[in-house]
Every structure is written in structure tokens, then in C-alpha cells.
Design a protein around this motif. Structure first.
Motif, PDB file in Angstrom:
ATOM      1  N   HIS A 103       0.834  -1.202   0.000  1.00  0.00           N
ATOM      2  CA  HIS A 103       0.000   0.000   0.000  1.00  0.00           C
ATOM      3  C   HIS A 103       0.871   1.255   0.000  1.00  0.00           C
ATOM      4  N   LYS A 104       1.906   1.265   0.834  1.00  0.00           N
ATOM      5  CA  LYS A 104       2.819   2.415   0.881  1.00  0.00           C
ATOM      6  C   LYS A 104       3.590   2.565  -0.420  1.00  0.00           C
ATOM      7  N   GLN A 105       4.000   1.442  -1.013  1.00  0.00           N
ATOM      8  CA  GLN A 105       4.717   1.499  -2.292  1.00  0.00           C
ATOM      9  C   GLN A 105       3.819   2.059  -3.382  1.00  0.00           C
ATOM     10  N   GLN A 106       2.558   1.647  -3.390  1.00  0.00           N
ATOM     11  CA  GLN A 106       1.607   2.160  -4.376  1.00  0.00           C
ATOM     12  C   GLN A 106       1.431   3.667  -4.201  1.00  0.00           C
ATOM     13  N   ARG A 107       1.326   4.112  -2.951  1.00  0.00           N
ATOM     14  CA  ARG A 107       1.174   5.539  -2.684  1.00  0.00           C
ATOM     15  C   ARG A 107       2.413   6.308  -3.142  1.00  0.00           C
TER      16      ARG A 107
ATOM     17  N   SER B  51       2.835  11.874  -9.880  1.00  0.00           N
ATOM     18  CA  SER B  51       2.326  13.233  -9.734  1.00  0.00           C
ATOM     19  C   SER B  51       3.462  14.255  -9.768  1.00  0.00           C
TER      20      SER B  51
ATOM     21  N   GLN C 118       2.371   6.618  -6.878  1.00  0.00           N
ATOM     22  CA  GLN C 118       1.421   7.649  -7.296  1.00  0.00           C
ATOM     23  C   GLN C 118       2.000   9.045  -7.068  1.00  0.00           C
ATOM     24  N   GLU C 119       2.668   9.223  -5.921  1.00  0.00           N
ATOM     25  CA  GLU C 119       3.286  10.511  -5.640  1.00  0.00           C
ATOM     26  C   GLU C 119       4.408  10.816  -6.621  1.00  0.00           C
TER      27      GLU C 119
END
Length: 105
Positions: free
Chosen positions: A68-72, A79, A75-76
């Protein structure tokens, strides 16, 4: 070359001796404390019985959090790349406009 030493860690009331380079000792101890905490959380929930099952559930929870943290982070990063591209385009446009207006205009 870093020489491996044996580090003793305690996880869910059991002692484990692990070979570990001296410069990684603090990280290993921190990881063991984290794993111990997660396993104790799973065990105290009362929903899982047995050391192996507690370990697997703790591993699944830790893996879920990691993914989950890797996915976030991904995404960051995407961006941030888009923001940098946008800023570079704006700079390019500003420089092109400045060049067209130039000193002789």
C-alpha cells in the motif's frame, strides 16, 4: 569487508540467533521488534491460534502495508513527474516568449 556477527532477537517469546553484519545490527533489531509487535497484535486479537498462523497473518499484514505504501509512493512520484513536466513546459514557453520579445524588439 563487513564481518557477520550473531545477533539474538526475541520474537513472540522465542529467541533467534541470526548472523548479521555489524552495520546492519540496528536495522535487524528494529525489524525484529516490529515483527514481534505485529505478531503480538495478531495473537491478542484472539482470531488466530498457533504460532505459524500468527506469523503468516503478521507477514500478510506487513506485506499489505508495504505494498500500500509502495503504491502511494508510486502515485506521488507520477504526480511529481507530471508537475515537473508542467513547470518545464511553462519555463520553455516563458523563455520562447522572452526570446521572441528579445532585446531588439
Amino acid at each position: 569487508m563487513t564481518q557477520a556477527n550473531t545477533v539474538t532477537v526475541h520474537i513472540l517469546d522465542k529467541e533467534y540467533c541470526i548472523a548479521c553484519p555489524t552495520d546492519e545490527r540496528a536495522n535487524l533489531e528494529s525489524a525484529a521488534r516490529y515483527l514481534d509487535g505485529k505478531m503480538r497484535e495478531v495473537r491478542s486479537s484472539g482470531k488466530v491460534i498457533g504460532g505459524d498462523r500468527v506469523a503468516v497473518m503478521a507477514a500478510l499484514n506487513i506485506t499489505h502495508d508495504l505494498l500500500h505504501k509502495q503504491q502511494r509512493l508510486d502515485q506521488e512520484a507520477t504526480s511529481t513527474r507530471e508537475t515537473v513536466r508542467d513547470l518545464l513546459d511553462r519555463v520553455d514557453h516563458a523563455l520562447a516568449a522572452d526570446h521572441q520579445d528579445g532585446p531588439g524588439s
